[in-house]
Design a protein around this motif. Structure first.
Motif, short mmCIF file in Angstrom:
data_model
loop_
_atom_site.label_atom_id
_atom_site.label_comp_id
_atom_site.label_asym_id
_atom_site.label_seq_id
_atom_site.Cartn_x
_atom_site.Cartn_y
_atom_site.Cartn_z
N TYR A 17 4.79 -9.23 -7.33
CA TYR A 17 3.83 -8.16 -7.01
C TYR A 17 4.28 -7.45 -5.75
N ASN A 18 4.42 -6.14 -5.81
CA ASN A 18 4.89 -5.35 -4.67
C ASN A 18 3.73 -5.09 -3.71
N ARG A 19 3.56 -6.00 -2.78
CA ARG A 19 2.42 -5.89 -1.85
C ARG A 19 2.54 -4.69 -0.92
N ALA A 20 3.75 -4.28 -0.61
CA ALA A 20 3.93 -3.14 0.30
C ALA A 20 3.33 -1.87 -0.26
N ALA A 21 3.49 -1.65 -1.56
CA ALA A 21 3.03 -0.41 -2.17
C ALA A 21 1.77 -0.57 -3.00
N GLN A 22 1.50 -1.80 -3.48
CA GLN A 22 0.36 -2.02 -4.37
C GLN A 22 -0.74 -2.89 -3.78
N GLY A 23 -0.41 -3.65 -2.76
CA GLY A 23 -1.43 -4.47 -2.11
C GLY A 23 -2.41 -3.60 -1.35
N GLN A 24 -3.71 -3.83 -1.54
CA GLN A 24 -4.75 -3.02 -0.89
C GLN A 24 -5.59 -3.93 0.00
N ILE A 142 8.41 3.81 -7.78
CA ILE A 142 7.67 2.59 -7.47
C ILE A 142 6.19 2.85 -7.76
N ALA A 143 5.58 1.93 -8.49
CA ALA A 143 4.13 2.04 -8.70
C ALA A 143 3.43 1.78 -7.38
N GLU A 144 2.41 2.57 -7.09
CA GLU A 144 1.68 2.34 -5.84
C GLU A 144 0.19 2.54 -6.04
N ALA A 145 -0.57 1.82 -5.25
CA ALA A 145 -2.02 1.96 -5.22
C ALA A 145 -2.40 3.03 -4.21
N THR A 146 -3.59 3.59 -4.36
CA THR A 146 -4.02 4.65 -3.45
C THR A 146 -4.92 4.15 -2.33
N GLY A 147 -5.49 2.94 -2.48
CA GLY A 147 -6.47 2.50 -1.51
C GLY A 147 -7.76 3.28 -1.64
N SER A 148 -8.64 3.16 -0.66
CA SER A 148 -9.91 3.91 -0.70
C SER A 148 -10.41 4.17 0.70
N VAL A 149 -11.01 5.34 0.88
CA VAL A 149 -11.58 5.74 2.17
C VAL A 149 -13.02 6.17 1.93
N PRO A 150 -14.00 5.34 2.29
CA PRO A 150 -15.40 5.70 2.06
C PRO A 150 -15.90 6.71 3.09
N VAL A 151 -16.95 7.43 2.71
CA VAL A 151 -17.68 8.27 3.65
C VAL A 151 -19.00 7.56 3.95
N PRO A 152 -19.20 7.11 5.17
CA PRO A 152 -20.39 6.31 5.50
C PRO A 152 -21.69 7.09 5.28
N ALA A 153 -22.67 6.39 4.71
CA ALA A 153 -23.99 6.99 4.50
C ALA A 153 -25.04 6.37 5.42
N GLN A 154 -24.68 5.29 6.11
CA GLN A 154 -25.62 4.60 6.99
C GLN A 154 -24.91 4.22 8.29
N PRO A 155 -25.67 4.03 9.36
CA PRO A 155 -25.04 3.67 10.64
C PRO A 155 -24.16 2.42 10.56
N VAL A 156 -24.61 1.39 9.86
CA VAL A 156 -23.82 0.16 9.76
C VAL A 156 -22.50 0.42 9.04
N LEU A 168 -13.09 0.16 3.24
CA LEU A 168 -11.78 0.76 3.46
C LEU A 168 -10.68 -0.15 2.93
N LEU A 169 -9.74 0.42 2.16
CA LEU A 169 -8.57 -0.32 1.68
C LEU A 169 -7.32 0.53 1.88
N VAL A 170 -6.26 -0.12 2.34
CA VAL A 170 -5.02 0.57 2.72
C VAL A 170 -3.83 -0.24 2.23
N THR A 171 -2.76 0.42 1.83
CA THR A 171 -1.52 -0.30 1.52
C THR A 171 -0.66 -0.36 2.78
N PRO A 172 0.17 -1.40 2.93
CA PRO A 172 1.10 -1.44 4.06
C PRO A 172 2.02 -0.22 4.13
N LEU A 173 2.40 0.32 2.98
CA LEU A 173 3.24 1.52 2.96
C LEU A 173 2.52 2.70 3.59
N GLN A 174 1.24 2.86 3.32
CA GLN A 174 0.47 3.95 3.93
C GLN A 174 0.40 3.78 5.44
#
Length: 271
Positions: A17-24, A142-156, A168-174
């Motif tokens: 599994y290519n964690r650099a590009a696909q690990g989130q 190389i197959a890669e994941a995009t991760g995710s960036v939420p827009v907060p709706a609450q203070p927490v 929030l999810l990020v790949t090491p490549l990003q």
């Protein structure tokens, strides 16, 4: 190979599994570089803006959140030791640049909450996307994941995002890509695997040139402030990476991170 391949593919450690590009993964305190950027670009903060960084953060109604220094202190107490080290005492009054150097959780929770209460809840998320998060980097073959960036709706949710937690999810490549942009002056490039194709004897038959994909939306003085704060992480005795990187004979800048994984041990990051 016929006997080994099924064993390899069924290995629960996923060696193929290519964690650099696909690990989130959650980015943890490395994300504070982005919150720092959003704070500066909002005009509400400057590199010298002060904040008193203590053990606890109580600005979110009904919640008490602990800085990492508090957790460090409690770990020492459990071992019968005193909270008398730099990392087990509150960081105290800090500038914003020093807040990044010390990775002060309360300061970045405060920035996130301040932006949220100023009707700027999307500022941090927008900055993260401008840094290339939540999207493919465009690396070829190389197959890669995009991760995710939420827009907060609450203070927490806002405070969680401000320190790289929550959804929030990020790949090491990003992460490698955006820190390269900080280092090179602000240009976000498509990652490359191959520089050139050249026979053993003779000139290159193909040369691949860097391809710019965007620019970090930072004023030059704000980018310089980020670079300087990341150097302080290494150079300053109170920097979170100082004692791990003593003795290097070249200039370095970086940011440490510890991200709660939701199961067992946290993820450790360094950019």
């Amino acid at each position: 190979y016929g006997e080994l391949l099924p064993e390899l593919l069924s290995d629960q450690e996923l060696p193929m599994y290519n964690r650099a590009a696909q690990g989130q993964y959650p980015l943890g305190s490395v994300f504070k570089v982005i919150t720092f950027s959003a704070g500066l670009e909002s005009g509400l903060y400057e590199p010298q803006t002060p904040y008193d960084c203590q053990y606890h953060f109580t600005e979110v109604s009904g919640r008490e959140m602990n800085d990492w220094t508090w957790d460090h202190c409690q770990s020492r107490v459990q071992r019968g030791l005193f909270c008398n080290t730099t990392d087990s005492q509150p960081s105290g009054l800090l500038t914003l640049s020093e807040g990044l150097m010390r990775s002060c959780n309360p300061y970045f929770w405060h920035i996130g909450l301040d932006l949220f209460n100023s009707n700027r809840a999307a500022d941090v998320s927008d900055m993260a996307r401008a840094f290339g998060l939540g999207q493919a980097t465009g690396i070829n073959a190389i197959a890669e994941a995009t991760g995710s960036v939420p827009v907060p709706a609450q203070p927490v949710e806002m405070t969680n995002l401000a320190i790289g937690q929550g959804n929030l999810l990020v790949t090491p490549l990003q992460a490698a890509r955006f820190v390269a942009a900080i280092g090179n002056g602000g240009t976000l490039y498509k990652p490359q695997l191959i520089e050139k194709i050249q026979p053993v004897d003779g000139a290159a038959t193909n040369t691949f040139k860097p391809e710019a994909a965007g620019t970090l939306p930072l004023r030059s003085d704000n980018l310089a402030a980020i670079q300087q704060a990341m150097q302080m992480v290494i150079d300053n005795p109170r920097g979170t990476a100082h004692y791990r990187l003593l003795g290097l004979n070249f200039k370095m800048a970086g940011k440490t991170g510890t991200a709660q994984s939701g199961s067992g041990l946290p993820h450790a990051w360094f950019i």
